[in-house]
Scaffold this motif. Structure first.
Motif, PDB file in Angstrom:
ATOM      1  N   MET A 266      -2.272   7.905  -1.570  1.00  0.00           N
ATOM      2  CA  MET A 266      -1.396   7.532  -0.263  1.00  0.00           C
ATOM      3  C   MET A 266      -2.410   7.178   0.910  1.00  0.00           C
ATOM      4  O   MET A 266      -2.833   7.809   1.271  1.00  0.00           O
ATOM      5  CB  MET A 266      -0.471   8.210   0.008  1.00  0.00           C
ATOM      6  CG  MET A 266       0.813   8.493  -1.176  1.00  0.00           C
ATOM      7  SD  MET A 266       2.016   9.472  -0.628  1.00  0.00           S
ATOM      8  CE  MET A 266       2.966   9.513  -2.241  1.00  0.00           C
ATOM      9  N   HIS A 267      -2.030   5.817   1.240  1.00  0.00           N
ATOM     10  CA  HIS A 267      -2.562   5.431   2.579  1.00  0.00           C
ATOM     11  C   HIS A 267      -1.393   5.029   3.621  1.00  0.00           C
ATOM     12  O   HIS A 267      -1.823   4.611   4.877  1.00  0.00           O
ATOM     13  CB  HIS A 267      -3.538   4.292   2.447  1.00  0.00           C
ATOM     14  CG  HIS A 267      -4.766   4.681   2.118  1.00  0.00           C
ATOM     15  ND1 HIS A 267      -5.852   5.318   2.867  1.00  0.00           N
ATOM     16  CD2 HIS A 267      -5.428   5.089   0.848  1.00  0.00           C
ATOM     17  CE1 HIS A 267      -6.971   5.838   2.171  1.00  0.00           C
ATOM     18  NE2 HIS A 267      -6.740   5.550   0.761  1.00  0.00           N
ATOM     19  N   CYS A 268      -0.254   4.992   3.200  1.00  0.00           N
ATOM     20  CA  CYS A 268       0.932   4.527   4.544  1.00  0.00           C
ATOM     21  C   CYS A 268       2.021   5.350   4.402  1.00  0.00           C
ATOM     22  O   CYS A 268       2.730   5.721   5.259  1.00  0.00           O
ATOM     23  CB  CYS A 268       1.113   2.931   4.138  1.00  0.00           C
ATOM     24  SG  CYS A 268       2.020   2.777   2.648  1.00  0.00           S
ATOM     25  N   GLY A 269       2.571   5.536   3.374  1.00  0.00           N
ATOM     26  CA  GLY A 269       3.908   6.204   2.990  1.00  0.00           C
ATOM     27  C   GLY A 269       4.915   5.578   3.214  1.00  0.00           C
ATOM     28  O   GLY A 269       6.061   6.055   3.211  1.00  0.00           O
ATOM     29  N   GLY A 271       5.511   1.868   1.427  1.00  0.00           N
ATOM     30  CA  GLY A 271       5.496   1.238   0.288  1.00  0.00           C
ATOM     31  C   GLY A 271       4.855   0.029   0.856  1.00  0.00           C
ATOM     32  O   GLY A 271       5.350  -1.181   0.434  1.00  0.00           O
ATOM     33  N   LYS A 272       3.561   0.212   1.547  1.00  0.00           N
ATOM     34  CA  LYS A 272       2.817  -1.079   1.763  1.00  0.00           C
ATOM     35  C   LYS A 272       1.524  -1.272   1.318  1.00  0.00           C
ATOM     36  O   LYS A 272       1.119  -2.292   0.832  1.00  0.00           O
ATOM     37  CB  LYS A 272       2.862  -1.077   3.339  1.00  0.00           C
ATOM     38  CG  LYS A 272       4.403  -1.367   3.971  1.00  0.00           C
ATOM     39  CD  LYS A 272       5.004  -2.880   3.933  1.00  0.00           C
ATOM     40  CE  LYS A 272       6.265  -2.866   4.160  1.00  0.00           C
ATOM     41  NZ  LYS A 272       7.089  -2.085   3.439  1.00  0.00           N
ATOM     42  N   CYS A 273       0.717   0.159   1.225  1.00  0.00           N
ATOM     43  CA  CYS A 273      -0.565  -0.087   0.895  1.00  0.00           C
ATOM     44  C   CYS A 273      -0.558  -0.237  -0.673  1.00  0.00           C
ATOM     45  O   CYS A 273      -1.888  -0.563  -1.062  1.00  0.00           O
ATOM     46  CB  CYS A 273      -1.430   1.144   1.475  1.00  0.00           C
ATOM     47  SG  CYS A 273      -0.922   2.488   0.556  1.00  0.00           S
ATOM     48  N   CYS A 274       0.311   0.076  -1.367  1.00  0.00           N
ATOM     49  CA  CYS A 274       0.198   0.058  -2.916  1.00  0.00           C
ATOM     50  C   CYS A 274      -0.531   1.055  -3.516  1.00  0.00           C
ATOM     51  O   CYS A 274      -0.677   1.102  -4.893  1.00  0.00           O
ATOM     52  CB  CYS A 274      -0.032  -1.358  -3.617  1.00  0.00           C
ATOM     53  SG  CYS A 274       1.068  -2.519  -2.787  1.00  0.00           S
ATOM     54  N   ARG A 275      -1.211   1.963  -2.859  1.00  0.00           N
ATOM     55  CA  ARG A 275      -2.179   2.719  -3.617  1.00  0.00           C
ATOM     56  C   ARG A 275      -1.524   3.829  -4.389  1.00  0.00           C
ATOM     57  O   ARG A 275      -2.094   4.318  -5.242  1.00  0.00           O
ATOM     58  CB  ARG A 275      -3.106   3.514  -2.499  1.00  0.00           C
ATOM     59  CG  ARG A 275      -3.743   2.807  -1.360  1.00  0.00           C
ATOM     60  CD  ARG A 275      -4.713   2.007  -2.438  1.00  0.00           C
ATOM     61  NE  ARG A 275      -5.924   2.401  -2.646  1.00  0.00           N
ATOM     62  CZ  ARG A 275      -7.062   2.580  -1.875  1.00  0.00           C
ATOM     63  NH1 ARG A 275      -6.994   2.065  -0.631  1.00  0.00           N
ATOM     64  NH2 ARG A 275      -8.077   3.198  -2.390  1.00  0.00           N
ATOM     65  N   CYS A 276      -0.293   4.333  -4.325  1.00  0.00           N
ATOM     66  CA  CYS A 276       0.560   5.234  -4.880  1.00  0.00           C
ATOM     67  C   CYS A 276       1.178   4.828  -6.179  1.00  0.00           C
ATOM     68  O   CYS A 276       2.059   5.682  -6.565  1.00  0.00           O
ATOM     69  CB  CYS A 276       1.510   5.852  -3.949  1.00  0.00           C
ATOM     70  SG  CYS A 276       2.588   4.612  -3.380  1.00  0.00           S
ATOM     71  N   TYR A 282       6.699   2.550  -6.347  1.00  0.00           N
ATOM     72  CA  TYR A 282       6.042   3.291  -5.321  1.00  0.00           C
ATOM     73  C   TYR A 282       6.394   4.801  -5.365  1.00  0.00           C
ATOM     74  O   TYR A 282       7.575   5.043  -5.070  1.00  0.00           O
ATOM     75  CB  TYR A 282       6.600   2.579  -4.037  1.00  0.00           C
ATOM     76  CG  TYR A 282       6.172   1.231  -3.734  1.00  0.00           C
ATOM     77  CD1 TYR A 282       4.784   0.965  -3.160  1.00  0.00           C
ATOM     78  CD2 TYR A 282       6.892  -0.021  -4.301  1.00  0.00           C
ATOM     79  CE1 TYR A 282       4.286  -0.379  -2.954  1.00  0.00           C
ATOM     80  CE2 TYR A 282       6.461  -1.016  -4.066  1.00  0.00           C
ATOM     81  CZ  TYR A 282       5.085  -1.493  -3.229  1.00  0.00           C
ATOM     82  OH  TYR A 282       4.892  -2.583  -3.073  1.00  0.00           O
ATOM     83  N   CYS A 284       5.600   6.751  -2.897  1.00  0.00           N
ATOM     84  CA  CYS A 284       6.018   7.203  -1.607  1.00  0.00           C
ATOM     85  C   CYS A 284       7.461   6.928  -1.261  1.00  0.00           C
ATOM     86  O   CYS A 284       7.937   7.392  -0.315  1.00  0.00           O
ATOM     87  CB  CYS A 284       5.105   6.651  -0.723  1.00  0.00           C
ATOM     88  SG  CYS A 284       5.044   4.678  -0.490  1.00  0.00           S
TER      89      CYS A 284
HETATM   90  S1  FES Z   1       1.612   5.292  -0.076  1.00  0.00           S
HETATM   91 FE1  FES Z   1       1.245   3.072   0.622  1.00  0.00          FE
HETATM   92  S2  FES Z   1       2.494   2.096  -0.622  1.00  0.00           S
HETATM   93 FE2  FES Z   1       2.827   4.276  -1.237  1.00  0.00          FE
END
Ligand code: FES
Ligand SMILES: Cc1cc2nc3c(=O)[nH]c(=O)nc-3n(C[C@H](O)[C@H](O)[C@H](O)COP(=O)(O)OP(=O)(O)OC[C@H]3O[C@@H](n4cnc5c(N)ncnc54)[C@H](O)[C@@H]3O)c2cc1C
Ligand code: SF4
Ligand code: SF4
Lengths: 302, 348
Positions: A266-269, A271-276, A282, A284
């Motif tokens: 996770m890089h944002c928490g 719903g923006k970075c899409c890593r999760c 999502y 997060c």
């Molecule tokens: S942590 Fe960035 S979209 Fe879920």
């Protein structure tokens, strides 16, 4: 008419932190918080108590068991951690952190009193209120006990609202057991605690084996009424919850009463970075806590 | 909607009104490729003659003006043990995007859905988006464009004005009051019935020029059914995991965050860097576990996110069919081919 476009200054808008989810300015805002206590648990894990500095912000910081926050050390890194303490305490959280990378290896160097940034709380939690009047089985593998400490605290604070409560906890070795100083306390509160390790050492007096063994014992021989009125919360490494959830399923614990917490990068928490993303969900936002029915419908979840 | 007609030489005047007080970005010729064909790029322009009104497609989208590859999310001032976090959205003046094609306008509309209109709107994007004036312009379909299949060959909203070349004159759709005010600076006329007929003809002609296409019927379900298909491995084996497809895509927005301390130890930065889900570390977590270690699982995820997840959330796909990813891919992987092969596999 003036042909010059007017600049729209979003930064000039006031904060509306209460509505973090729809407020532009809250996106990158972090609460300044102080590390008030550092408590070593094992060789790899340390428990940090962190308190939001501003009293008003402290009062506003409310979370539900199962949610996580983003912890930031300026210039080092920012990463997600489960809140591992009672949700009835406002503005103060406990995080149990394992040393694994950039931020988590730097943390042991900081002292009590250090200011960190926190954002959140984020994600879904366990529906504790729905569980009132029911039995609860909490199954934790390894670090999976960390997010369970918050629902455990809830159960203890509201013990009269729950029937039978079991914790099944397993680690690889006895030295990895977390929160050993609290195990007695849980037991005294009429919570059945089963601990099992994969590899026993000389000092270990308890059972060794797989976590599914004590779980099977608990589940075997109960009546239909028990199975239908039991909630399960499962946290741990992916291999573990596959086996655990399969077993719970075999005993017909309803899928929508089984909850798991998934871990992803996770890089944002927010719903923006899409890593999760799991499949295209999502973690997060829709997680980290999912009911098992939802997990079954997610591609690449387990 | 309000329509106007104006003579060709008026466009230069309009440009000059724009550029006199504002920052303008448009398509320019950035160089030539191996076949001596022009390569176009979006760039700041001040001279009307630099702008290529008839550009085919730019190699890179206009993304760097609203989702820069690298962007500071925050800076920190560090003094002894104390720190202060300063947040800036990294924009101080409006921007006019001059001559965006429908696909690129639709790309912004799609990004708006997730970055502006869903939970936790992103101020870095919003600040740029709210300070953007868009002049859309019609295009000539290229062999790699499959926007018609994605329903993005025309733009219905998301621009301030949209210009269509009718041959001798320009036809303009006016969507905002700001656009209307700008147009007061040049000579425009009410379109007549024959202008409407001419406009329809131009639209009809353009429609026939599309060659590439892809069948997206029931695609969300097919992607689910064919999740374990070997076809993904076929494409995965070709994919170089270079991430070019995401960087040239007007709708790819995934990112990572990095923090660094300044050399003098008096400050620190938090930087957002666009990422690509085809890169190996996209879903790797501390300790070394990787949720998508194979190239095919990452490539599949990219299609899954765009053509299933986004559709599920917003009822449209996160692909505008601009064809840029296919044109830039060294392995020759194109969206229509991948989707066709998945569909064909299901039919066997
Ligand atoms: S942590 Fe960035 S979209 Fe879920
Ligand atoms: C919902 C959730 C709850 C978590 N709860 C806890 C907890 O209670 N205790 C604990 O010790 N760990 C927890 N983790 C894992 C924790 O986030 C990682 O250990 C941490 O990100 C490692 O950061 P690093 O900078 O030390 O590692 P690096 O490898 O340097 O990581 C760099 C960045 O990658 C991302 N990242 C790397 N690994 C992970 C990971 N496993 N999960 C998410 N993001 C990652 C983070 O953004 C991190 O800043 C949790 C993860 C999630 C998703
Ligand atoms: S551009 Fe082509 S080779 Fe590179 S990651 Fe994308 S699909 Fe793979
Ligand atoms: S996926 Fe490819 S075709 Fe679709 S919008 Fe992105 S670059 Fe264009």
């Amino acid at each position: 008419m003036d042909p010059e476009l007017k600049f729209v200054d979003i930064a000039a808008q006031p904060y509306r932190q209460q509505q973090r989810r729809d407020d532009l300015k809250s996106f990158e805002y972090s609460y300044r918080a102080e590390i008030t206590s550092i408590y070593p648990l094992t060789e790899m894990e340390t428990l940090y108590r962190i308190q939001i500095v501003d009293p008003e912000e402290r009062n506003r910081f409310v979370f539900t068991p199962g949610q996580f926050l983003m912890l930031e050390l300026p210039g080092i890194d920012e990463a997600p951690f489960s809140i591992s303490s009672s949700a009835s305490v406002r503005g103060e959280v406990e995080l149990c952190i394992r040393r694994v990378g950039n931020l988590t290896n730097f943390l042991p160097r900081v002292k009590r009193g250090t200011h960190v940034g926190i954002r959140g709380p984020f994600g879904t939690g366990f529906p504790m209120k729905e569980m009132h009047g029911q039995n609860v089985i909490l199954v934790a593998g390894g670090l999976g006990l960390v997010p369970l400490r918050s629902p455990i605290a809830y159960v203890m604070e509201n013990r009269s609202h729950f029937n039978k409560v079991n914790i099944v906890y397993g680690t690889k070795t006895p030295s990895q057991l977390l929160f050993t100083h609290q195990h007695e306390m849980w037991r005294k509160d009429d919570i059945d605690l089963n601990i099992i390790v994969q590899k026993a050492d000389r000092s270990w007096k308890g059972p060794s084996g797989l976590i599914t063994e004590p779980l099977k014992e608990i589940l075997t021989g109960k009546d239909r009424d028990y199975y239908h009125n039991t909630y399960a919360i499962v946290c741990g490494p992916p291999v573990m919850f596959k086996f655990v959830c399969n077993m719970l399923n075999e005993f017909h614990i309803p899928m929508q009463k089984m909850f798991v917490s998934l871990e992803r990068r996770m890089h944002c928490g927010m719903g923006k970075c899409c890593r999760c993303n799991v499949g295209s969900t999502y973690t997060c936002l829709k997680g980290p806590v999912f009911d098992y029915w939802t997990v079954m419908n997610l591609k690449e979840a387990i | 909607m309000i329509f106007r007609i104006f003579e060709k030489e008026e466009l230069k005047k309009l440009f000059e009104v724009f550029v006199a007080h504002n920052r303008v970005v448009g398509a320019v010729e950035a160089g030539r490729d191996r076949d001596d064909q022009p390569v176009y790029a979006f760039s700041d322009v001040s001279d009307y003659n630099e702008i290529k009104l008839d550009y085919s497609i730019t190699k890179l989208p206009a993304k760097r003006f609203f989702l820069p590859f690298k962007e500071e999310l925050a800076t920190f001032r560090i003094e002894n043990d104390n720190w202060t976090k300063d947040i800036s959205y990294n924009i101080d003046r409006p921007l006019i995007l001059f001559g965006l094609h429908p696909c690129d306008i639709n790309a912004l509309n799609k990004l708006d859905k997730v970055l502006l209109h869903s939970v936790y709107p992103m101020p870095y994007y919003a600040a740029k988006r709210k300070n953007m004036f868009i002049v859309g312009m019609n295009c000539v379909p290229q062999p790699s464009c499959f926007c018609r299949s994605m329903g993005t060959d025309t733009a219905l909203h998301g621009f301030d004005m949209f210009i269509t070349d009718l041959g001798g004159r320009y036809f303009v759709e006016i969507l905002t009051n700001t656009a209307f005010n700008f147009l007061r600076h040049i000579r425009t006329m009410e379109p007549m019935e024959e202008d409407h007929i001419l406009y329809m003809k131009v639209v009809e002609k353009r429609k026939k020029e599309f060659t590439a296409q892809v069948d997206t019927t029931d695609l969300t379900k097919i992607l689910d059914m064919e999740f374990q298909s070997d076809v993904w491995k076929y494409w995965g084996d070709r994919c170089l995991a270079c991430g070019t497809c995401a960087s040239v895509c007007p709708t790819c927005y995934c990112y990572g965050v990095e923090e660094t301390v300044d050399i003098n130890l008096k400050g620190a930065k938090k930087t957002k860097i666009l990422h690509s889900c085809n890169l190996i570390d996209f879903a790797e977590v501390a300790g070394g576990h990787n949720f998508r270690p194979e190239r095919h699982s990452r490539l599949k995820y990219r299609y899954y996110h765009k053509h299933r997840g986004f559709v599920e959330a917003f009822e449209e796909s996160l692909c505008v069919g601009c064809g840029r990813c296919g044109e830039s891919c060294l392995a020759g992987i194109t969206v229509p081919e991948v989707i066709e092969s998945i569909r064909a596999d299901g039919k066997e």
